[in-house]
Design a protein around this motif. Structure first.
Motif, mmCIF file in Angstrom:
data_model
loop_
_atom_site.group_PDB
_atom_site.id
_atom_site.type_symbol
_atom_site.label_atom_id
_atom_site.label_comp_id
_atom_site.label_asym_id
_atom_site.label_seq_id
_atom_site.Cartn_x
_atom_site.Cartn_y
_atom_site.Cartn_z
ATOM 1 N N ILE A 17 101.505 -37.374 -26.216
ATOM 2 C CA ILE A 17 102.868 -37.916 -26.253
ATOM 3 C C ILE A 17 102.838 -39.433 -26.196
ATOM 4 O O ILE A 17 103.509 -40.136 -26.948
ATOM 5 C CB ILE A 17 103.686 -37.349 -25.080
ATOM 6 N N ALA A 18 102.033 -39.974 -25.259
ATOM 7 C CA ALA A 18 101.995 -41.423 -25.080
ATOM 8 C C ALA A 18 101.519 -42.143 -26.332
ATOM 9 O O ALA A 18 101.999 -43.223 -26.664
ATOM 10 C CB ALA A 18 101.101 -41.774 -23.890
ATOM 11 N N LEU A 19 100.569 -41.538 -27.043
ATOM 12 C CA LEU A 19 100.047 -42.196 -28.232
ATOM 13 C C LEU A 19 100.976 -42.061 -29.439
ATOM 14 O O LEU A 19 101.078 -42.968 -30.261
ATOM 15 C CB LEU A 19 98.682 -41.595 -28.579
ATOM 16 N N SER A 20 101.688 -40.949 -29.532
ATOM 17 C CA SER A 20 102.453 -40.688 -30.747
ATOM 18 C C SER A 20 103.826 -41.339 -30.763
ATOM 19 O O SER A 20 104.354 -41.657 -31.822
ATOM 20 C CB SER A 20 102.624 -39.177 -30.946
ATOM 21 N N ALA A 186 104.707 -46.460 -22.708
ATOM 22 C CA ALA A 186 103.706 -45.444 -22.415
ATOM 23 C C ALA A 186 102.419 -46.143 -21.995
ATOM 24 O O ALA A 186 102.195 -47.316 -22.326
ATOM 25 C CB ALA A 186 103.452 -44.559 -23.629
ATOM 26 N N GLU A 187 101.600 -45.431 -21.256
ATOM 27 C CA GLU A 187 100.343 -46.021 -20.792
ATOM 28 C C GLU A 187 99.289 -44.940 -20.652
ATOM 29 O O GLU A 187 99.556 -43.827 -20.185
ATOM 30 C CB GLU A 187 100.550 -46.724 -19.449
ATOM 31 N N ARG A 202 107.682 -43.012 -20.776
ATOM 32 C CA ARG A 202 109.078 -43.177 -20.382
ATOM 33 C C ARG A 202 109.923 -43.379 -21.635
ATOM 34 O O ARG A 202 109.544 -44.137 -22.540
ATOM 35 C CB ARG A 202 109.238 -44.380 -19.457
ATOM 36 N N LEU A 203 111.072 -42.706 -21.668
ATOM 37 C CA LEU A 203 112.019 -42.844 -22.776
ATOM 38 C C LEU A 203 113.405 -43.112 -22.226
ATOM 39 O O LEU A 203 113.842 -42.460 -21.273
ATOM 40 C CB LEU A 203 112.053 -41.563 -23.620
ATOM 41 N N ASP A 204 114.120 -44.064 -22.834
ATOM 42 C CA ASP A 204 115.518 -44.335 -22.524
ATOM 43 C C ASP A 204 116.264 -44.440 -23.844
ATOM 44 O O ASP A 204 115.786 -45.088 -24.792
ATOM 45 C CB ASP A 204 115.661 -45.634 -21.737
ATOM 46 N N GLY A 205 117.443 -43.837 -23.912
ATOM 47 C CA GLY A 205 118.192 -43.870 -25.160
ATOM 48 C C GLY A 205 119.692 -43.795 -24.939
ATOM 49 O O GLY A 205 120.163 -43.363 -23.886
ATOM 50 N N PHE A 730 90.426 -49.265 -17.438
ATOM 51 C CA PHE A 730 90.756 -49.807 -18.757
ATOM 52 C C PHE A 730 91.760 -48.865 -19.415
ATOM 53 O O PHE A 730 91.839 -47.674 -19.084
ATOM 54 C CB PHE A 730 89.494 -49.933 -19.617
ATOM 55 N N GLY A 731 92.539 -49.431 -20.320
ATOM 56 C CA GLY A 731 93.540 -48.592 -20.965
ATOM 57 C C GLY A 731 94.383 -49.355 -21.948
ATOM 58 O O GLY A 731 94.086 -50.498 -22.320
ATOM 59 N N VAL A 732 95.469 -48.723 -22.355
ATOM 60 C CA VAL A 732 96.371 -49.292 -23.346
ATOM 61 C C VAL A 732 97.800 -48.999 -22.930
ATOM 62 O O VAL A 732 98.104 -47.920 -22.401
ATOM 63 C CB VAL A 732 96.080 -48.721 -24.751
ATOM 64 N N ARG A 733 98.678 -49.978 -23.110
ATOM 65 C CA ARG A 733 100.111 -49.816 -22.885
ATOM 66 C C ARG A 733 100.841 -49.999 -24.209
ATOM 67 O O ARG A 733 100.415 -50.811 -25.048
ATOM 68 C CB ARG A 733 100.645 -50.835 -21.887
ATOM 69 N N ALA A 734 101.926 -49.283 -24.360
ATOM 70 C CA ALA A 734 102.751 -49.423 -25.555
ATOM 71 C C ALA A 734 104.196 -49.621 -25.133
ATOM 72 O O ALA A 734 104.681 -48.949 -24.218
ATOM 73 C CB ALA A 734 102.617 -48.189 -26.441
ATOM 74 N N PHE A 735 104.872 -50.563 -25.791
ATOM 75 C CA PHE A 735 106.293 -50.821 -25.556
ATOM 76 C C PHE A 735 107.015 -50.609 -26.877
ATOM 77 O O PHE A 735 106.609 -51.162 -27.900
ATOM 78 C CB PHE A 735 106.510 -52.258 -25.071
ATOM 79 N N PHE A 736 108.086 -49.839 -26.856
ATOM 80 C CA PHE A 736 108.762 -49.537 -28.125
ATOM 81 C C PHE A 736 110.261 -49.370 -27.902
ATOM 82 O O PHE A 736 110.735 -49.319 -26.788
ATOM 83 C CB PHE A 736 108.179 -48.275 -28.763
#
Length: 736
Positions: A17-20, A186-187, A202-205, A730-736
């Protein structure tokens, strides 16, 4: 394609989910905001961050009372498995420790029932104040903002905040519409010291009508037993007991048995947003399974020989070891209205929490703690009255607590509390004055009051005055005076029996009086361009301070500790410097230096005799304990000094820091000194904004880089469970 084992399925789903999600929303964002202007990933200006812990609008920089705020990139770098570890590098704030799954904030030497942990203004609903092995049921990785009120927050949150409050903002019930129809973050992260795997989303809409807003978040974390430098048992503890015939060897080196964690958290919230207010509801769950260090030995050896570390990480226990399964379900409603004539705003909050904490010894259930808490809060901010901006409020709570099992050292109880408060603020020339008052009435009914002690009623009253004086544009002084009161808790009044977590027999005193604290504080703050300096000194004098004293009595091989009262005095100081000394083509270079110290002593002389009745089968063993009226209080946080160098340029930012924890040799009777230690950490992150308005961030964090043996003095397990050794996350964060 290799198959995914069933035990890994929850983690695999979280990661997928976090990656997609960022990819799935990219095209929509390109159509709505091709410039990416709707997403701001710049560092947060704390001078503009609104503090939600107080009903009067204010920012981290202009509040009269002392407050610290973590948000944005600073919060991302600080987030840890527990709330205490997340905030423990703020001046005056440290963490308790009972393994990596349990860490409660300690504010200026105060912990436990004196520090209130809040979820956006309402109590967390857990029982983390009852025992040192009970975790706080708030997940730091899902927080948007963490606020720490230093000094008594009893005016706002009642007697449980006599030492301060930590308020976590997570936005689970939306109060405003989102900038875009769908946004989130996502992280994914992994760690070496404990084989950590964490995924969150996390999703907000907002609906097309602009009135319905939703929130969703989920987190899954798995870790194995963490690596340590040397043995779990300290040299001092092993030397003290090595001549005993039944004393075990210190165990294997390099790993701490019983330190694995598995955590799952999720929430869903929906709100209707109108022109003058909002109404929302939410439901959340928090489930954590964690081992208890110091209670698991034999099984880990077998596990290591088999080499099944991944399987061990999936279930944080081994046969014969102690483990805890904690489950919490929380339902909330919140609403607000603005522009109500004589009142600027109305805010109503209601939460009901159902909490269960089950302790296992091997596969057998030892003790079960059930807690059902209901809390309601109403805040009214009134229009200026005689020059005063102010807010009045009422707060009501009820807690039904039940402990079942042979090791239930605290009886079942029904606790109720009702409080009424007012807080006001007024500008007078270059000064701003804040006054406040609160009165609470509380009652504790015990299931077996005739055998243990009487039911109790308490009335507590707190008064506060604070002044901020703007000497110039860059410098201001702050002064604070408080009289705060706290009612004793059920565990302080009625504990009676073996407390397995701390390896002791714990006894309460049902005749305790209200605890009263009188605080005075002076602070200075200077902010001139790239240089920010703050410092404060404080003193708190307690009448009838409640503390857990080691009596020196040993019963059935266990030390006997008794809750008792005596006058006490806390003196402390803290300081912080933040200086951006270079800002040019090479980047912005900032140095942060901080330090804090607190001394806590009983305020008296001589000794007093206390009658002790230790439960033993169907009768009691009677003793007389001689307790000192002076000397140091137990488990007080040591003095610290820390420094951090930060660098930022373009898409890159990095930091290198160290904190020195001094030796704590100001110890209570029957308490041992704790050696000092130094923790070094480093952070590196690369940030990239995309044309679609999304953003990615790749990060590497290092902790305890010197691989030093560190044992917090605040921990009951300091001689059995050191902090983790050298680790890389180590990791990756995404903001969208």
């Amino acid at each position: 394609m290799p198959s995914i084992p069933l035990r890994r399925l929850p983690l695999a789903i979280s990661l997928a989910i976090a990656l997609s999600l960022p990819v799935a929303t990219a095209s929509a964002h390109e159509a709505q905001d091709p410039t990416g202007a709707g997403h701001d990933h710049d560092p947060t200006d704390l001078a503009r961050v609104e503090v939600r812990a107080t009903p009067l609008a204010g920012t981290a920089d202009n509040l009269v009372r002392p407050v610290e705020v973590l948000t944005g990139e600073a919060l991302d770098a600080a987030k840890s498995n527990s709330l205490g570890e997340t905030v423990d590098k703020l001046p005056g704030v440290q963490s308790s420790y009972f393994g990596p799954g349990v860490g409660r904030p300690i504010i200026r030497g105060f912990d436990g029932a004196r520090v209130q942990v809040l979820s956006d203004g309402l109590g967390s609903g857990d029982v983390s104040t009852i025992s040192a092995d009970h975790a706080v049921s708030i997940e730091p990785f899902l927080a948007d903002q963490v606020e720490v009120l230093k000094g008594p927050a009893t005016l706002l949150y009642g007697s449980g905040a006599i030492g301060g409050a930590v308020n976590v903002i997570d936005g689970r019930i939306p109060e405003t519409t989102t900038l875009a129809p769908l946004e989130g973050r996502a992280e994914l992260r992994a760690g070496t010291v404990n084989d950590q795997r964490t995924g969150m989303v996390r999703l907000d809409g907002t609906s097309a009508s602009g009135n319905v807003v939703f929130h969703f978040d989920a987190l899954h974390r798995e870790t194995g037993d963490y690596e340590i430098p040397g043995f779990a048992e300290s040299e001092a503890a092993h030397a003290e007991h090595e001549d005993e015939a039944d004393h075990e060897e210190p165990g294997i080196a390099g790993i701490l048995p019983g330190s694995a964690i598995r955590t799952d958290s999720a929430a869903l919230g929906v709100s209707w947003i109108g022109d003058r207010g909002f109404l929302g509801a939410g439901y959340s769950l928090f489930n954590s399974r964690y081992g208890v260090p110091g209670h698991a030995h034999e099984a880990h050896d077998a596990h290591e020989e088999d080499g099944h570390e991944d399987e061990h990480a999936e279930e944080p226990h081994a046969e014969g070891g102690a483990r805890i399964v904690m489950d919490q379900r929380r339902s909330e409603m919140r609403g607000g209205l603005d522009d109500l004539g004589a009142f600027e705003s109305l805010r109503v909050k209601l939460a009901r929490t159902e909490y269960t904490h089950t302790e296992f010894e091997g596969d057998a259930v030892g003790t079960v703690f059930d807690n059902t808490a209901t809390e309601a809060r109403v805040e009214l901010v009134h229009q200026p009255l005689a020059g005063w901006d102010g807010a009045l409020g009422v707060q009501w709570s009820q807690r039904e607590f039940l402990a079942i099992g042979d090791e239930a050292f605290v009886p079942g109880s029904d606790s109720r509390d009702a409080g009424l408060f007012w807080i006001g603020e007024r500008a007078i020339g270059p000064t701003r004055l804040e006054l406040g008052a609160r009165h609470d009435r509380s009652r504790i009914d015990i299931d077996d009051a005739t055998a243990i002690g009487p039911d109790r009623d308490f009335d507590t009253t707190s008064l506060s005055a604070a002044l901020r004086w703007d000497i110039g544009e860059d410098v201001h002084l702050s002064f604070g005076l408080d009289r705060a009161q706290r009612a004793p808790t059920a565990e302080e009044l009625y504990s009676s029996g073996m407390h397995v977590a701390t390896g002791s027999i714990e006894l309460g005193d049902p005749d305790m009086d209200v605890e009263t604290a009188n605080r005075a504080e002076v602070g200075v703050h200077w902010h001139n361009g790239p240089l920010r300096i703050g410092a404060s000194v404080f003193q708190v004098r307690f009448d009838d301070f409640v503390y857990l004293a080691d009596t020196g009595i040993v019963e059935d091989g266990l030390p006997v500790r008794a809750w008792t009262q005596h006058d006490a005095r806390f003196n402390g100081a803290e300081a912080e410097l933040d200086w951006t000394f270079v800002d040019n083509a090479s980047g912005a270079w900032t140095m942060r230096v901080f330090g804090d110290v607190v001394h806590a002593e009983l305020d008296g002389s001589g000794r007093r005799d206390v009658a002790i009745a230790v439960p033993h089968g169907d009768h009691d063993h009677h003793h007389t304990a001689s307790l000192a009226n002076d000397g140091h209080l137990p488990r007080i946080a040591p003095a610290r000094a820390g420094a951090e160098l930060r660098w930022e340029t373009g898409s890159w930012r990095a930091s290198l820091g160290a904190v020195r924890y001094m030796e704590q040799d100001d110890v209570a009777e029957h308490e041992t000194a704790t050696p000092g230690y130094t923790l070094v950490d480093a952070h590196l992150a690369w940030h990239a904004d995309t044309r679609s308005g999304n953003a990615w961030e790749v990060f590497v964090d290092g902790s305890n880089l010197l691989d030093e043996e560190a044992r917090p003095h605040t921990s009951f397990l300091k001689d059995l469970a050191p902090l983790p050794g050298r680790g890389i996350e180590f990791g990756v964060r995404a903001f969208f």
